[in-house]
Scaffold this active site. Sequence first.
Site, PDB file in Angstrom:
ATOM      1  N   ASP A   1       4.459  -7.990   3.941  1.00 31.34           N
ATOM      2  CA  ASP A   1       3.679  -7.122   4.503  1.00 31.34           C
ATOM      3  C   ASP A   1       2.334  -8.177   5.173  1.00 31.34           C
ATOM      4  O   ASP A   1       2.594  -9.284   4.849  1.00 31.34           O
ATOM      5  CB  ASP A   1       2.686  -6.549   3.476  1.00 31.34           C
ATOM      6  CG  ASP A   1       2.036  -5.278   3.858  1.00 31.34           C
ATOM      7  OD1 ASP A   1       1.111  -5.359   4.673  1.00 31.34           O
ATOM      8  OD2 ASP A   1       2.524  -4.144   3.264  1.00 31.34           O
TER       9      ASP A   1
ATOM     10  N   ASP B   1       4.048 -10.568   9.602  1.00 29.03           N
ATOM     11  CA  ASP B   1       3.630  -9.681  10.806  1.00 29.03           C
ATOM     12  C   ASP B   1       4.747  -9.087  11.404  1.00 29.03           C
ATOM     13  O   ASP B   1       5.573  -9.672  12.256  1.00 29.03           O
ATOM     14  CB  ASP B   1       2.862 -10.284  11.857  1.00 29.03           C
ATOM     15  CG  ASP B   1       2.392  -9.127  12.846  1.00 29.03           C
ATOM     16  OD1 ASP B   1       2.465  -8.074  12.840  1.00 29.03           O
ATOM     17  OD2 ASP B   1       1.345  -9.663  13.819  1.00 29.03           O
ATOM     18  N   LEU B   2       5.175  -7.580  11.013  1.00 27.35           N
ATOM     19  CA  LEU B   2       6.515  -7.038  11.682  1.00 27.35           C
ATOM     20  C   LEU B   2       6.219  -6.532  13.200  1.00 27.35           C
ATOM     21  O   LEU B   2       7.249  -6.047  14.019  1.00 27.35           O
ATOM     22  CB  LEU B   2       6.734  -5.762  10.723  1.00 27.35           C
ATOM     23  CG  LEU B   2       7.135  -6.064   9.434  1.00 27.35           C
ATOM     24  CD1 LEU B   2       6.974  -4.978   8.633  1.00 27.35           C
ATOM     25  CD2 LEU B   2       8.684  -6.462   9.583  1.00 27.35           C
TER      26      LEU B   2
ATOM     27  N   SER C   1       0.809  -1.302   0.038  1.00 24.73           N
ATOM     28  CA  SER C   1      -0.065  -0.013   0.016  1.00 24.73           C
ATOM     29  C   SER C   1       0.910   1.400  -0.032  1.00 24.73           C
ATOM     30  O   SER C   1       2.007   1.193   0.541  1.00 24.73           O
ATOM     31  CB  SER C   1      -0.852  -0.161   1.383  1.00 24.73           C
ATOM     32  OG  SER C   1      -1.583   1.145   1.409  1.00 24.73           O
ATOM     33  N   GLY C   2       0.167   2.307  -0.240  1.00 22.11           N
ATOM     34  CA  GLY C   2       0.925   3.827  -0.141  1.00 22.11           C
ATOM     35  C   GLY C   2       2.218   3.912  -0.800  1.00 22.11           C
ATOM     36  O   GLY C   2       2.594   3.553  -1.836  1.00 22.11           O
ATOM     37  N   ILE C   3       3.068   4.474  -0.160  1.00 21.42           N
ATOM     38  CA  ILE C   3       4.422   4.726  -0.232  1.00 21.42           C
ATOM     39  C   ILE C   3       5.202   3.290  -0.762  1.00 21.42           C
ATOM     40  O   ILE C   3       6.187   3.248  -1.665  1.00 21.42           O
ATOM     41  CB  ILE C   3       5.281   5.384   0.852  1.00 21.42           C
ATOM     42  CG1 ILE C   3       4.664   6.674   1.140  1.00 21.42           C
ATOM     43  CG2 ILE C   3       6.994   5.519   0.592  1.00 21.42           C
ATOM     44  CD1 ILE C   3       5.218   7.253   2.592  1.00 21.42           C
TER      45      ILE C   3
ATOM     46  N   TYR D   1       4.200   7.468  18.141  1.00 23.78           N
ATOM     47  CA  TYR D   1       4.608   7.528  16.637  1.00 23.78           C
ATOM     48  C   TYR D   1       5.947   8.435  16.672  1.00 23.78           C
ATOM     49  O   TYR D   1       6.891   8.020  16.071  1.00 23.78           O
ATOM     50  CB  TYR D   1       3.391   8.008  15.985  1.00 23.78           C
ATOM     51  CG  TYR D   1       3.704   8.258  14.633  1.00 23.78           C
ATOM     52  CD1 TYR D   1       3.663   7.030  13.590  1.00 23.78           C
ATOM     53  CD2 TYR D   1       4.233   9.597  13.823  1.00 23.78           C
ATOM     54  CE1 TYR D   1       3.905   7.064  12.325  1.00 23.78           C
ATOM     55  CE2 TYR D   1       4.590   9.393  12.520  1.00 23.78           C
ATOM     56  CZ  TYR D   1       4.284   8.289  11.922  1.00 23.78           C
ATOM     57  OH  TYR D   1       4.671   8.452  10.361  1.00 23.78           O
TER      58      TYR D   1
ATOM     59  N   LYS E   1       9.692   7.139  15.288  1.00 25.05           N
ATOM     60  CA  LYS E   1      10.471   7.843  14.354  1.00 25.05           C
ATOM     61  C   LYS E   1      11.895   8.453  14.720  1.00 25.05           C
ATOM     62  O   LYS E   1      12.781   8.418  13.900  1.00 25.05           O
ATOM     63  CB  LYS E   1       9.583   8.725  13.542  1.00 25.05           C
ATOM     64  CG  LYS E   1       8.272   7.956  12.837  1.00 25.05           C
ATOM     65  CD  LYS E   1       8.727   6.875  11.886  1.00 25.05           C
ATOM     66  CE  LYS E   1       7.364   6.242  11.219  1.00 25.05           C
ATOM     67  NZ  LYS E   1       7.673   5.354  10.108  1.00 25.05           N
TER      68      LYS E   1
HETATM   69  P1  NAI Z   1       0.078   2.683   4.212  1.00 25.67           P
HETATM   70  O1  NAI Z   1      -1.123   2.133   5.315  1.00 25.67           O
HETATM   71  O2  NAI Z   1      -0.500   2.895   2.761  1.00 25.67           O
HETATM   72  O3  NAI Z   1       1.054   1.451   3.987  1.00 25.67           O
HETATM   73  C1  NAI Z   1       1.469   0.811   5.168  1.00 25.67           C
HETATM   74  C2  NAI Z   1       1.844  -0.645   4.929  1.00 25.67           C
HETATM   75  O4  NAI Z   1       2.463  -1.279   6.192  1.00 25.67           O
HETATM   76  C3  NAI Z   1       0.487  -1.367   4.527  1.00 25.67           C
HETATM   77  O5  NAI Z   1       0.752  -2.311   3.457  1.00 25.67           O
HETATM   78  C4  NAI Z   1       0.440  -2.238   5.855  1.00 25.67           C
HETATM   79  O6  NAI Z   1      -0.416  -3.341   5.385  1.00 25.67           O
HETATM   80  C5  NAI Z   1       1.779  -2.502   6.179  1.00 25.67           C
HETATM   81  N1  NAI Z   1       1.970  -2.696   7.633  1.00 25.67           N
HETATM   82  C6  NAI Z   1       1.277  -2.103   8.770  1.00 25.67           C
HETATM   83  N2  NAI Z   1       1.314  -2.771   9.892  1.00 25.67           N
HETATM   84  C7  NAI Z   1       2.110  -3.977   9.528  1.00 25.67           C
HETATM   85  C8  NAI Z   1       2.566  -5.208  10.155  1.00 25.67           C
HETATM   86  N3  NAI Z   1       2.310  -5.311  11.653  1.00 25.67           N
HETATM   87  N4  NAI Z   1       3.317  -6.287   9.540  1.00 25.67           N
HETATM   88  C9  NAI Z   1       3.416  -5.964   8.341  1.00 25.67           C
HETATM   89  N5  NAI Z   1       3.143  -4.831   7.281  1.00 25.67           N
HETATM   90  C10 NAI Z   1       2.550  -4.030   7.934  1.00 25.67           C
HETATM   91  O7  NAI Z   1       0.632   4.153   4.725  1.00 25.67           O
HETATM   92  P2  NAI Z   1       1.828   4.861   4.134  1.00 25.67           P
HETATM   93  O8  NAI Z   1       1.367   6.250   4.359  1.00 25.67           O
HETATM   94  O9  NAI Z   1       2.212   4.371   2.643  1.00 25.67           O
HETATM   95  O10 NAI Z   1       2.971   4.649   4.890  1.00 25.67           O
HETATM   96  C11 NAI Z   1       4.260   4.117   4.925  1.00 25.67           C
HETATM   97  C12 NAI Z   1       5.503   4.546   5.691  1.00 25.67           C
HETATM   98  O11 NAI Z   1       5.446   5.972   5.595  1.00 25.67           O
HETATM   99  C13 NAI Z   1       5.060   4.568   7.323  1.00 25.67           C
HETATM  100  O12 NAI Z   1       6.123   3.793   8.022  1.00 25.67           O
HETATM  101  C14 NAI Z   1       4.767   5.653   7.652  1.00 25.67           C
HETATM  102  O13 NAI Z   1       4.669   6.084   9.001  1.00 25.67           O
HETATM  103  C15 NAI Z   1       5.493   6.604   6.923  1.00 25.67           C
HETATM  104  N6  NAI Z   1       4.983   7.941   6.851  1.00 25.67           N
HETATM  105  C16 NAI Z   1       3.748   8.200   5.980  1.00 25.67           C
HETATM  106  C17 NAI Z   1       3.342   9.432   5.940  1.00 25.67           C
HETATM  107  C18 NAI Z   1       2.047   9.941   5.210  1.00 25.67           C
HETATM  108  O14 NAI Z   1       1.576  10.797   5.134  1.00 25.67           O
HETATM  109  N7  NAI Z   1       1.236   8.985   4.495  1.00 25.67           N
HETATM  110  C19 NAI Z   1       4.177  10.673   6.420  1.00 25.67           C
HETATM  111  C20 NAI Z   1       5.425  10.542   7.043  1.00 25.67           C
HETATM  112  C21 NAI Z   1       5.997   9.123   7.315  1.00 25.67           C
END
Ligand code: NAI
Length: 267
Positions: free
Chosen positions: A35, A49-50, A14-16, A155, A159
């Site tokens: 993931d 599961d991380l 997902s996402g980034i 959080y 970080k």
């Molecule tokens: P997202 O929710 O779109 O993607 C996060 C991914 O991590 C998902 O695929 C999810 O299944 C996986 N994940 C979560 N818990 C997990 C676990 N226990 N085991 C395995 N996988 C797990 O989020 P996004 O926004 O792409 O975030 C990615 C990173 O970027 C994160 O570390 C977040 O803290 C960081 N970040 C995001 C920002 C934002 O505005 N979206 C800003 C700054 C940092």
Amino acid sequence: MTRSRTVVVTGGASGIGSAVVRRFAAHGDEVLVLDRKPGDTAARYIETDLNDCSSIDAAVEELRQPVDVLCNVAGVSGAAPVPLVLGVNFFGLRHLTERLVPRMNAGGAVVSVASTAGWYWRDHLDEVRRLVRAPDFETGVKTGAEVLANGKDAYTRSKEALVVWTSYAAQRYRGHVRLNTVSPGPVETPLLPEFYDSMGHEELDPLTELAGGRNARPEEIASVVDFLAGPESGWINGTDVVVDAGAEMAFELGQSSPVGPVRHGGG
Ligand code: NAI
């Protein structure tokens, strides 16, 4: 130029993380996603599961082949409970990295996604060092949960710990692999609404404004992750690269627009 490295991406569903997977795959790398869910890319997927060391160890075992690049992208927001935030965002990430790095090819790189939420790590260095020095996942989560009041604080601290630990780890693994962090400001991903819930618009809207009125796209973070993973960034190590269009720095200095808008085109 096509490449053929083996790249592991956590949070690649997902996402980034998904943008990182697509970028590396498009350049010819073999990408493996760790993931909780598979996502919509064609990359090989290992359910992990991380927040669980035995699940992480099983994933490392299943990887088998040598790895060139590890991208730690998975994370949860401050809307989650304190132990889960600390577990996924820092202690699980650290556990995975420490297990995987000895099996990585020399000259490789680890790139972890932190956040501008960790910008003020210098102000909390004693507490951050206590987390970083915790000998293992369980002790670390317990130590943090004793002092952190809520998910939002967890959080931020997770970080900050990631940024500081990355610097220590870069020294430890010098000559083998490089380790750096990327710190985005707000990014348009499925997680963003949870950041508005846990941090509030009053904290995030000024950053969006100072970034020029929009949040980052995931691809704008993925391109920096790619750069830090490759040989062109070979002299960058143990550092944090902020990717937020200059917003956090401008916020810190209290500057909105000291020089006024810059006009282009012969004016
Ligand atoms: P997202 O929710 O779109 O993607 C996060 C991914 O991590 C998902 O695929 C999810 O299944 C996986 N994940 C979560 N818990 C997990 C676990 N226990 N085991 C395995 N996988 C797990 O989020 P996004 O926004 O792409 O975030 C990615 C990173 O970027 C994160 O570390 C977040 O803290 C960081 N970040 C995001 C920002 C934002 O505005 N979206 C800003 C700054 C940092």
